[in-house]
Design an enzyme around this catalytic site. Structure first.
Site, PDB file in Angstrom:
ATOM      1  CB  THR A  84      -0.909   0.120   1.233  1.00  0.00           C
ATOM      2  OG1 THR A  84      -0.258   0.014   2.580  1.00  0.00           O
ATOM      3  CG2 THR A  84      -1.833  -1.196   1.362  1.00  0.00           C
ATOM      4  CD  GLN A 133       3.009  -2.508  -6.097  1.00  0.00           C
ATOM      5  OE1 GLN A 133       3.531  -1.591  -5.490  1.00  0.00           O
ATOM      6  NE2 GLN A 133       2.610  -2.262  -7.161  1.00  0.00           N
ATOM      7  CB  THR A 161       0.185  -4.420  -9.036  1.00  0.00           C
ATOM      8  OG1 THR A 161       0.852  -4.528  -7.758  1.00  0.00           O
ATOM      9  CG2 THR A 161      -1.200  -4.058  -9.035  1.00  0.00           C
ATOM     10  NE  ARG A 170      -8.661   4.485  -5.968  1.00  0.00           N
ATOM     11  CZ  ARG A 170      -7.388   4.116  -6.002  1.00  0.00           C
ATOM     12  NH1 ARG A 170      -6.509   4.952  -5.087  1.00  0.00           N
ATOM     13  NH2 ARG A 170      -6.988   3.067  -6.744  1.00  0.00           N
ATOM     14  CG  HIS A 284      -5.921  -2.287  -6.555  1.00  0.00           C
ATOM     15  ND1 HIS A 284      -4.816  -2.620  -7.224  1.00  0.00           N
ATOM     16  CD2 HIS A 284      -5.439  -1.446  -5.799  1.00  0.00           C
ATOM     17  CE1 HIS A 284      -3.885  -1.857  -6.857  1.00  0.00           C
ATOM     18  NE2 HIS A 284      -4.321  -0.933  -6.056  1.00  0.00           N
ATOM     19  N   GLY A 317     -10.797  -7.060   1.108  1.00  0.00           N
ATOM     20  CA  GLY A 317     -11.849  -7.239   1.986  1.00  0.00           C
ATOM     21  C   GLY A 317     -11.779  -8.123   3.450  1.00  0.00           C
ATOM     22  NE  ARG A 319     -11.285  -4.057   6.096  1.00  0.00           N
ATOM     23  CZ  ARG A 319     -10.890  -4.208   5.109  1.00  0.00           C
ATOM     24  NH1 ARG A 319     -10.045  -5.176   4.798  1.00  0.00           N
ATOM     25  NH2 ARG A 319     -11.070  -3.239   3.852  1.00  0.00           N
TER      26      ARG A 319
HETATM   27  C1  LIG Z   1      -4.159   3.108   0.721  1.00  0.00           C
HETATM   28  C2  LIG Z   1      -4.058   2.021  -0.460  1.00  0.00           C
HETATM   29  C3  LIG Z   1      -2.921   1.913  -0.950  1.00  0.00           C
HETATM   30  C4  LIG Z   1      -2.659   0.808  -2.039  1.00  0.00           C
HETATM   31  N1  LIG Z   1      -1.536   1.080  -2.743  1.00  0.00           N
HETATM   32  C5  LIG Z   1      -1.099  -0.083  -3.776  1.00  0.00           C
HETATM   33  C6  LIG Z   1      -0.186  -0.342  -4.300  1.00  0.00           C
HETATM   34  O1  LIG Z   1       0.685   0.854  -4.326  1.00  0.00           O
HETATM   35  N2  LIG Z   1       0.115  -1.091  -5.251  1.00  0.00           N
HETATM   36  C7  LIG Z   1      -0.771  -2.099  -5.104  1.00  0.00           C
HETATM   37  O2  LIG Z   1      -0.487  -3.264  -5.856  1.00  0.00           O
HETATM   38  N3  LIG Z   1      -1.775  -2.590  -4.335  1.00  0.00           N
HETATM   39  C8  LIG Z   1      -2.190  -1.301  -3.751  1.00  0.00           C
HETATM   40  N4  LIG Z   1      -2.949  -1.345  -2.775  1.00  0.00           N
HETATM   41  C9  LIG Z   1      -4.078  -2.393  -2.866  1.00  0.00           C
HETATM   42  C10 LIG Z   1      -3.712  -3.623  -1.648  1.00  0.00           C
HETATM   43  O3  LIG Z   1      -2.261  -3.991  -2.020  1.00  0.00           O
HETATM   44  C11 LIG Z   1      -4.679  -4.550  -1.657  1.00  0.00           C
HETATM   45  O4  LIG Z   1      -4.903  -5.015  -2.696  1.00  0.00           O
HETATM   46  C12 LIG Z   1      -5.906  -4.178  -0.846  1.00  0.00           C
HETATM   47  O5  LIG Z   1      -5.694  -3.122  -0.017  1.00  0.00           O
HETATM   48  C13 LIG Z   1      -6.676  -5.378  -0.308  1.00  0.00           C
HETATM   49  O6  LIG Z   1      -7.794  -4.936   0.225  1.00  0.00           O
HETATM   50  P1  LIG Z   1      -8.153  -4.725   1.459  1.00  0.00           P
HETATM   51  O7  LIG Z   1      -7.310  -3.284   2.082  1.00  0.00           O
HETATM   52  O8  LIG Z   1      -9.653  -4.584   1.954  1.00  0.00           O
HETATM   53  O9  LIG Z   1      -7.492  -5.396   2.812  1.00  0.00           O
HETATM   54  C14 LIG Z   1      -3.462  -0.406  -1.874  1.00  0.00           C
HETATM   55  C15 LIG Z   1      -4.523  -0.382  -1.052  1.00  0.00           C
HETATM   56  C16 LIG Z   1      -4.881   0.708  -0.115  1.00  0.00           C
HETATM   57  C17 LIG Z   1      -5.984   0.586   0.874  1.00  0.00           C
END
Ligand SMILES: Cc1cc2nc3c(=O)[nH]c(=O)nc-3n(C[C@H](O)[C@H](O)[C@H](O)COP(=O)(O)O)c2cc1C
Length: 412
Positions: A84, A133, A161, A170, A284, A317, A319
């Protein structure tokens, strides 16, 4: 595991509330929300209601364990901290906090391309099992430069990714005026000053040390191409990513290679044909395409297609420990958590992230005990009942699910 943090969070939803109080609204919404009408975001949670547990009783679960192996490496829990980009905006050097919490919990941490702390610093300051990543940029040589740096810094797996060829829509990010690099508007300045703990502990701390937070991993040539845009709308995304890119990465990356963001069995099989060691079934976190399927809806067909020759992960998702156990029973090897640990880091830095992982650990332990499972290897669809007819278990005969020792379970 004992309750370690002073934070009053008994579950991940409490942690979310604490995070919301500490960080500016624009930042919180960037982390918390989905895309457009948030149909995907909501479905990522409600989908779990379509699957119920079928328990076994009279099983001695006193020595139960949630330890697992990912790519042959032992880990204490079936979790990975997902990449993230913004942990470092939620807490001063939040990526280091997350990586340390992951190391203490005995799980891998994946650093995102778009993080605020450089990959070399995270490796030096935190250590542990680190993954990196990658987003493919239009100039492939800049992306490959990052891969070579990750290799030199000791990162053990590369996640590429593939579901971000266009940024998610968004609208709240535009409305809130939160951009990277930071730009100031009346709205976001008011938002920041009304969250003084974050303003002093995170933003001002950056300003008096390293300066305005920035994408620390971007090579100079990539930084030069950046213009301030709403968060999550990096001007550097490539929409021409193809199988050739995966082949090129396979050539230069000597360790485990995971493709993140596939929801289709044919794509997953092709990715493995092109050298991927793992597939992360992900939408994502409902942040890119609204109305997309949830990973849980397609996980069984992907497990059937590639589970016998690749490691399958799931995210989006999750939690509750019960959500994780359902995905494992459907054939995922481990689950990646994104927001759950981000809420932790936003609420309390390393201690908050550690508490979020502790919550998962306790919940997983309780769920497998009540299911009558002594180890994750025993989990399988026989512990599930599909009350939503659109959800199906994997076909065990074709799939790569672990053989399930039901005889032993029933004898105990
Ligand atoms: C604030 C935020 C930033 C994210 N940034 C990336 C990223 O830079 N690269 C990526 O592959 N996924 C990114 N993701 C997706 C996460 O890797 C992941 O797929 C997702 O958060 C999973 O869902 P969850 O937040 O419900 O657990 C991001 C998610 C969030 C919430």
């Amino acid at each position: 595991m004992q309750v370690s943090s002073k934070l009053k969070a008994w579950n991940i939803f409490d942690m979310r509330d604490l995070a919301q109080k500490r960080v500016p609204r624009g930042l919180f919404e960037f982390v918390d929300r989905g895309t457009e009408d948030e149909v995907s975001l909501k479905n990522n949670r409600t989908v779990f209601d379509g699957i119920r547990f079928r328990t076994r009783t009279m099983v001695d679960v006193s020595k139960r364990s949630q330890a697992t192996e990912i790519f042959g490496v032992p880990h204490k829990m079936p979790l990975v901290i997902a990449p993230t980009g913004t942990a470092g905006l939620l807490w001063y050097e939040g990526e280091i906090a997350l990586a340390r919490a992951a190391k203490a919990a005995g799980i891998p941490f994946c650093l995102a391309t778009g993080s605020m702390t450089a990959m070399e610093r995270v490796a030096e300051e935190a250590g542990g099992e680190l993954w990196f990543q990658l987003y493919m940029w239009p100039d492939r040589s800049l992306s490959h430069e990052l891969v070579n740096r990750a290799k030199a810094a000791g990162y053990k797996a590369l996640i590429v990714t593939v579901d971000g060829v266009s940024a998610g829509n968004r609208e709240y990010n535009i409305r809130n005026g939160f951009t990277i690099p930071f730009t100031f508007s009346t709205r976001n300045v008011l938002d920041m000053v009304s969250h003084p703990r974050w303003l002093l502990g995170t933003m001002l701390r950056y300003l008096v040390t390293t300066g305005m937070p920035m994408y620390a991993n971007y090579p100079a040539a990539a930084k030069a191409k950046l213009t301030a845009g709403p968060m999550g709308r990096s001007s550097l995304r490539s929409d021409s990513i193809s199988w050739d890119d995966l082949d090129a990465l396979r050539k230069i990356w000597p360790h485990k290679l995971i493709v993140k963001g596939m929801l289709n069995a044919e794509d997953a099989a092709k990715a493995v044909d092109h050298g991927a060691d793992g597939i992360d079934v992900s939408n994502h976190g409902g942040r890119n395409l609204d109305g997309i399927v949830s990973p849980i809806e397609v996980l069984p067909e992907i497990v059937d297609a590639v589970g016998h020759r690749a490691t399958v992960f799931a995210d989006s998702g999750f939690r509750r420990g019960s959500d994780v156990v359902k995905a494992l029973a459907l054939g995922a090897k481990a689950v990646m958590v994104g927001r759950s640990t981000l809420y932790g880091v936003a609420a309390g830095g390393e201690a908050g992230a550690a508490r979020a992982l502790e919550i998962f650990r306790d919940e997983i332990s309780r769920v497998i005990a009540l299911l009558g499972c002594r180890s994750l290897a025993e989990l399988g669809p026989q512990y599930l009942k599909f009350v939503d007819p659109s959800l199906q278990p994997p076909k065990l005969a074709r799939g790569g699910l672990r053989a399930v020792d039901t005889k032993a379970a029933s004898q105990n």
